[in-house]
Design a protein around this motif. Structure first.
Motif, mmCIF file in Angstrom:
data_model
loop_
_atom_site.group_PDB
_atom_site.id
_atom_site.type_symbol
_atom_site.label_atom_id
_atom_site.label_comp_id
_atom_site.label_asym_id
_atom_site.label_seq_id
_atom_site.Cartn_x
_atom_site.Cartn_y
_atom_site.Cartn_z
ATOM 1 N N ALA A 93 41.870 39.321 -43.018
ATOM 2 C CA ALA A 93 40.748 39.995 -43.668
ATOM 3 C C ALA A 93 40.060 40.967 -42.715
ATOM 4 N N ILE A 94 39.923 40.583 -41.448
ATOM 5 C CA ILE A 94 39.301 41.470 -40.462
ATOM 6 C C ILE A 94 40.140 42.727 -40.278
ATOM 7 N N ALA A 95 41.444 42.557 -40.139
ATOM 8 C CA ALA A 95 42.334 43.710 -39.977
ATOM 9 C C ALA A 95 42.275 44.613 -41.206
ATOM 10 N N ARG A 96 42.175 44.016 -42.372
ATOM 11 C CA ARG A 96 42.115 44.777 -43.629
ATOM 12 C C ARG A 96 40.826 45.609 -43.698
ATOM 13 N N ALA A 97 39.702 45.000 -43.311
ATOM 14 C CA ALA A 97 38.413 45.684 -43.396
ATOM 15 C C ALA A 97 38.259 46.754 -42.323
ATOM 16 N N ARG A 98 38.849 46.527 -41.159
ATOM 17 C CA ARG A 98 38.635 47.440 -40.033
ATOM 18 C C ARG A 98 39.372 48.772 -40.210
ATOM 19 N N ASP A 99 40.434 48.774 -40.987
ATOM 20 C CA ASP A 99 41.160 50.008 -41.297
ATOM 21 C C ASP A 99 40.489 50.652 -42.509
ATOM 22 N N LYS A 100 39.706 51.715 -42.281
ATOM 23 C CA LYS A 100 38.917 52.302 -43.367
ATOM 24 C C LYS A 100 39.785 52.778 -44.523
ATOM 25 N N LEU A 101 40.920 53.373 -44.218
ATOM 26 C CA LEU A 101 41.797 53.872 -45.285
ATOM 27 C C LEU A 101 42.292 52.714 -46.143
ATOM 28 N N ARG A 102 42.823 51.698 -45.493
ATOM 29 C CA ARG A 102 43.318 50.528 -46.235
ATOM 30 C C ARG A 102 42.204 49.883 -47.038
ATOM 31 N N CYS A 103 41.034 49.766 -46.420
ATOM 32 C CA CYS A 103 39.887 49.162 -47.093
ATOM 33 C C CYS A 103 39.540 49.936 -48.361
#
Length: 304
Positions: A93-103
């Motif tokens: 979840a942290i990795a998902r949120a930290r990538d603005k594009l993916r988020c």
């Protein structure tokens, strides 16, 4: 409950407040520098050492992982998860949120309101990319920037092209977004814990700037978010898999729009502005979920 807080600096305000809140509630708590944790991974189990000694048995882990150590910090957090510890924000979840594009892609797919965003790689496509977005002003953001760093506003097409060409020359990853003029340089930080917003503040940009981050000299005041804003903040955190999150919204003519979801939101500003014990809310949520996780694991062991 035996708690661990993953933080590079135990003297930081947010880390200190979490330690205080945990001890006030009778929990055992230890701050661990994730860069001093090292892992053994094998098919017969997972082990971890810290400064030369084994560490295990933590019922829950609160991650305070900075952007500069995302990869290693998430590996350490994932190891804790594999060893049975509960965490409100998983490594994934942290990795998902930290990538603005993916988020943005993940949130948009679930119908969350966002500023229109474009992304491209080839310089030959810049003109059409900006045409897809619409006329300036444009907001250009580094994909992994924090606290307002790496964010710029361009007011002419030529300025947008120049900024994009410069960033591409630096091999930077970035997004380009529409500018929401009616927000007037203000946003809302909603602090989500579990399924509720425990505190919220309205931040305003300083004179001559459009970024409302307190680290950039912005001002803030306590605010009561609307029902739509609360629902948007809570849904956004849930979609990304975050049990603790700072969700930044702006008020637009088409409703609340999500600017960013922060997986390690700071406590100092929002506690000072609102007077709310946000650290206590985080600890209570983590301890309750951690205890439920332990009960579930013990039941599984009994059944086996």
């Amino acid at each position: 409950m035996k708690l661990a807080i993953l933080s590079r600096n135990g003297k930081l305000y947010s880390t200190r407040r979490l330690v205080e809140a945990a001890r006030e509630r009778g929990h055992s708590v230890r701050v661990l520098d994730p860069l001093r944790c090292y892992l053994r991974i094998s098919s017969d189990g997972f082990d971890m050492h810290y400064k030369g000694k084994p560490i295990a048995g933590y019922g829950a882990v609160v991650p305070r992982i900075g952007a500069s150590i995302t990869r290693y910090g998430c590996a350490v957090l994932r190891q804790f998860e594999l060893m049975g510890s509960y965490t409100p924000n998983s490594a994934a979840a942290i990795a998902r949120a930290r990538d603005k594009l993916r988020c943005h892609q993940v949130l948009a797919a679930e119908g969350i309101g966002l500023p229109v965003t474009v992304f491209g790689d080839n310089p030959d496509d810049t003109g059409d990319l900006l045409a897809m977005l619409g006329p300036p002003p444009h907001v250009i953001k580094l994909n992994e920037g924090t606290q307002g760093a790496g964010v710029m506003l361009t007011e002419k097409p030529s300025a947008s092209r120049a900024a994009i060409e410069t960033l591409r020359g630096l091999y930077a990853n970035f997004l380009v977004q529409e500018f929401i003029a009616e927000a007037k340089g203000a946003d809302l930080r909603c602090f989500v814990v579990g399924d509720r917003v425990v505190a919220a503040m309205r931040r305003e940009a300083p004179a001559g700037d459009f970024r409302s981050n307190l680290h950039r000299g912005g001002s803030a005041k306590k605010v009561r978010p609307s029902r739509a804003e609360v629902e948007t903040a809570v849904r956004s955190a849930r979609i990304l898999g975050l049990g603790v999150a700072g969700v930044d919204l702006i008020r637009s003519d088409r409703g609340p729009l999500v600017l960013e979801v922060n997986s390690s939101p700071g406590l100092e500003g929002i506690e000072a502005v609102t007077g709310i014990d946000v650290a206590g809310a985080v600890v209570e949520h983590v301890a309750a979920r951690g205890a439920a996780n332990e009960r579930g694991r013990n039941a599984d062991l009994t059944d086996s």
